[in-house]
Every structure is written in structure tokens, then in C-alpha cells.
Design a protein around this motif. Structure first.
Motif, PDB file in Angstrom:
ATOM      1  N   GLU A 197      -2.467 -12.786  10.789  1.00  0.00           N
ATOM      2  CA  GLU A 197      -1.851 -13.860  10.004  1.00  0.00           C
ATOM      3  C   GLU A 197      -1.651 -13.495   8.532  1.00  0.00           C
ATOM      4  N   ASP A 198      -2.678 -12.904   7.914  1.00  0.00           N
ATOM      5  CA  ASP A 198      -2.598 -12.639   6.473  1.00  0.00           C
ATOM      6  C   ASP A 198      -2.910 -11.193   6.088  1.00  0.00           C
ATOM      7  N   ALA A 199      -3.058 -10.313   7.088  1.00  0.00           N
ATOM      8  CA  ALA A 199      -3.348  -8.892   6.880  1.00  0.00           C
ATOM      9  C   ALA A 199      -4.623  -8.672   6.085  1.00  0.00           C
ATOM     10  N   ASP A 200      -5.580  -9.599   6.216  1.00  0.00           N
ATOM     11  CA  ASP A 200      -6.845  -9.497   5.500  1.00  0.00           C
ATOM     12  C   ASP A 200      -7.875  -8.779   6.360  1.00  0.00           C
ATOM     13  N   LEU A 201      -8.591  -7.840   5.763  1.00  0.00           N
ATOM     14  CA  LEU A 201      -9.675  -7.155   6.432  1.00  0.00           C
ATOM     15  C   LEU A 201     -10.843  -8.135   6.544  1.00  0.00           C
ATOM     16  N   PHE A 202     -11.328  -8.400   7.770  1.00  0.00           N
ATOM     17  CA  PHE A 202     -12.406  -9.374   7.906  1.00  0.00           C
ATOM     18  C   PHE A 202     -13.650  -8.836   8.594  1.00  0.00           C
ATOM     19  N   ALA A 203     -13.631  -7.601   9.034  1.00  0.00           N
ATOM     20  CA  ALA A 203     -14.828  -6.989   9.606  1.00  0.00           C
ATOM     21  C   ALA A 203     -14.709  -5.480   9.474  1.00  0.00           C
ATOM     22  N   GLY A 204     -15.818  -4.831   9.193  1.00  0.00           N
ATOM     23  CA  GLY A 204     -15.828  -3.383   9.063  1.00  0.00           C
ATOM     24  C   GLY A 204     -15.426  -2.934   7.680  1.00  0.00           C
ATOM     25  N   ASP A 205     -15.151  -1.643   7.572  1.00  0.00           N
ATOM     26  CA  ASP A 205     -14.806  -1.049   6.278  1.00  0.00           C
ATOM     27  C   ASP A 205     -13.817   0.085   6.509  1.00  0.00           C
ATOM     28  N   LEU A 206     -12.879   0.211   5.588  1.00  0.00           N
ATOM     29  CA  LEU A 206     -11.867   1.273   5.669  1.00  0.00           C
ATOM     30  C   LEU A 206     -11.759   1.982   4.328  1.00  0.00           C
ATOM     31  N   PRO A 207     -11.471   3.283   4.357  1.00  0.00           N
ATOM     32  CA  PRO A 207     -11.145   3.970   3.105  1.00  0.00           C
ATOM     33  C   PRO A 207      -9.918   3.309   2.465  1.00  0.00           C
ATOM     34  N   GLY A 208      -9.847   3.299   1.147  1.00  0.00           N
ATOM     35  CA  GLY A 208      -8.798   2.600   0.410  1.00  0.00           C
ATOM     36  C   GLY A 208      -7.382   2.883   0.865  1.00  0.00           C
ATOM     37  N   LYS A 209      -7.025   4.151   0.994  1.00  0.00           N
ATOM     38  CA  LYS A 209      -5.657   4.518   1.379  1.00  0.00           C
ATOM     39  C   LYS A 209      -5.333   4.003   2.787  1.00  0.00           C
ATOM     40  N   ILE A 210      -6.281   4.120   3.684  1.00  0.00           N
ATOM     41  CA  ILE A 210      -6.057   3.675   5.055  1.00  0.00           C
ATOM     42  C   ILE A 210      -5.983   2.155   5.112  1.00  0.00           C
ATOM     43  N   ALA A 211      -6.822   1.482   4.338  1.00  0.00           N
ATOM     44  CA  ALA A 211      -6.764   0.012   4.285  1.00  0.00           C
ATOM     45  C   ALA A 211      -5.392  -0.451   3.810  1.00  0.00           C
ATOM     46  N   ARG A 212      -4.873   0.173   2.772  1.00  0.00           N
ATOM     47  CA  ARG A 212      -3.547  -0.199   2.259  1.00  0.00           C
ATOM     48  C   ARG A 212      -2.460   0.056   3.302  1.00  0.00           C
ATOM     49  N   GLN A 213      -2.524   1.187   3.952  1.00  0.00           N
ATOM     50  CA  GLN A 213      -1.521   1.546   4.957  1.00  0.00           C
ATOM     51  C   GLN A 213      -1.584   0.597   6.156  1.00  0.00           C
ATOM     52  N   ALA A 214      -2.786   0.307   6.650  1.00  0.00           N
ATOM     53  CA  ALA A 214      -2.944  -0.572   7.809  1.00  0.00           C
ATOM     54  C   ALA A 214      -2.526  -2.002   7.467  1.00  0.00           C
ATOM     55  N   ARG A 215      -2.914  -2.497   6.300  1.00  0.00           N
ATOM     56  CA  ARG A 215      -2.546  -3.853   5.900  1.00  0.00           C
ATOM     57  C   ARG A 215      -1.031  -3.967   5.709  1.00  0.00           C
ATOM     58  N   ALA A 216      -0.410  -2.940   5.151  1.00  0.00           N
ATOM     59  CA  ALA A 216       1.046  -2.949   4.987  1.00  0.00           C
ATOM     60  C   ALA A 216       1.730  -2.959   6.356  1.00  0.00           C
ATOM     61  N   TYR A 217       1.192  -2.203   7.295  1.00  0.00           N
ATOM     62  CA  TYR A 217       1.757  -2.180   8.647  1.00  0.00           C
ATOM     63  C   TYR A 217       1.678  -3.566   9.278  1.00  0.00           C
ATOM     64  N   VAL A 218       0.511  -4.207   9.180  1.00  0.00           N
ATOM     65  CA  VAL A 218       0.344  -5.546   9.753  1.00  0.00           C
ATOM     66  C   VAL A 218       1.315  -6.525   9.097  1.00  0.00           C
ATOM     67  N   GLY A 219       1.432  -6.475   7.780  1.00  0.00           N
ATOM     68  CA  GLY A 219       2.351  -7.366   7.077  1.00  0.00           C
ATOM     69  C   GLY A 219       3.797  -7.176   7.502  1.00  0.00           C
ATOM     70  N   ALA A 220       4.187  -5.936   7.722  1.00  0.00           N
ATOM     71  CA  ALA A 220       5.574  -5.631   8.091  1.00  0.00           C
ATOM     72  C   ALA A 220       5.875  -5.914   9.563  1.00  0.00           C
ATOM     73  N   HIS A 221       4.844  -6.001  10.406  1.00  0.00           N
ATOM     74  CA  HIS A 221       5.034  -6.164  11.852  1.00  0.00           C
ATOM     75  C   HIS A 221       4.335  -7.407  12.399  1.00  0.00           C
ATOM     76  N   LYS A 222       4.145  -8.394  11.567  1.00  0.00           N
ATOM     77  CA  LYS A 222       3.389  -9.591  11.925  1.00  0.00           C
ATOM     78  C   LYS A 222       3.926 -10.261  13.200  1.00  0.00           C
TER      79      LYS A 222
END
Length: 75
Positions: free
Chosen positions: A38-63
Motif C-alpha cells: 500500500e505505501d511501500a513502507d518497510l515494516f519488518a526486518g532490515d535492508l541495506p540502504g541502497k537495496i531498501a531504496r530500490q525495493a521500495r521504488a519497485y513496490v511504488g512503481a508496481h503497486k
């Protein structure tokens, strides 16, 4: 556990019969996390910064596509 996308250094998965809220799993060699669709927010676990940005951008673009897959797998 279908692979939704493979970025090489990490993959995005979605599990069958998974719990709410609708989310994806981001898994790499030494990390894993869950990101809400829904909002591309990380809610469990931890990701390296670059990967978090890439994954969140992917979710936002493919919601819409991800929500369709979630409904198909999880009803």
C-alpha cells in the motif's frame, strides 16, 4: 513462494496464504525484510540502504500489479 522479481543481489517474493497487510518479502544473501504494498513502507526486518531504496521504488512503481498478485495468492 513465487519469485516476483530478481534483481541479482536480492529477490522479491510473495507467499501463498500469507498474513495481512498485503506485502512482499525482500530476500538477499544476508538480509530479509517485508515491505507493505500500500505505501511501500518497510515494516519488518532490515535492508541495506541502497537495496531498501530500490525495493521500495519497485513496490511504488508496481503497486497495482503487486496488489493483483496478492489477491490471486491470498484472496
Amino acid at each position: 513462494m513465487p519469485t516476483i522479481e530478481d534483481f541479482g543481489s536480492f529477490k522479491i517474493y510473495m507467499y501463498f496464504g500469507d498474513h495481512n497487510p498485503p506485502h512482499i518479502h525482500v530476500v538477499g544473501p544476508d538480509f530479509s525484510a517485508k515491505i507493505r504494498i500500500e505505501d511501500a513502507d518497510l515494516f519488518a526486518g532490515d535492508l541495506p540502504g541502497k537495496i531498501a531504496r530500490q525495493a521500495r521504488a519497485y513496490v511504488g512503481a508496481h503497486k497495482e500489479r503487486l496488489m493483483t498478485i496478492w489477491q490471486e495468492f491470498n484472496g
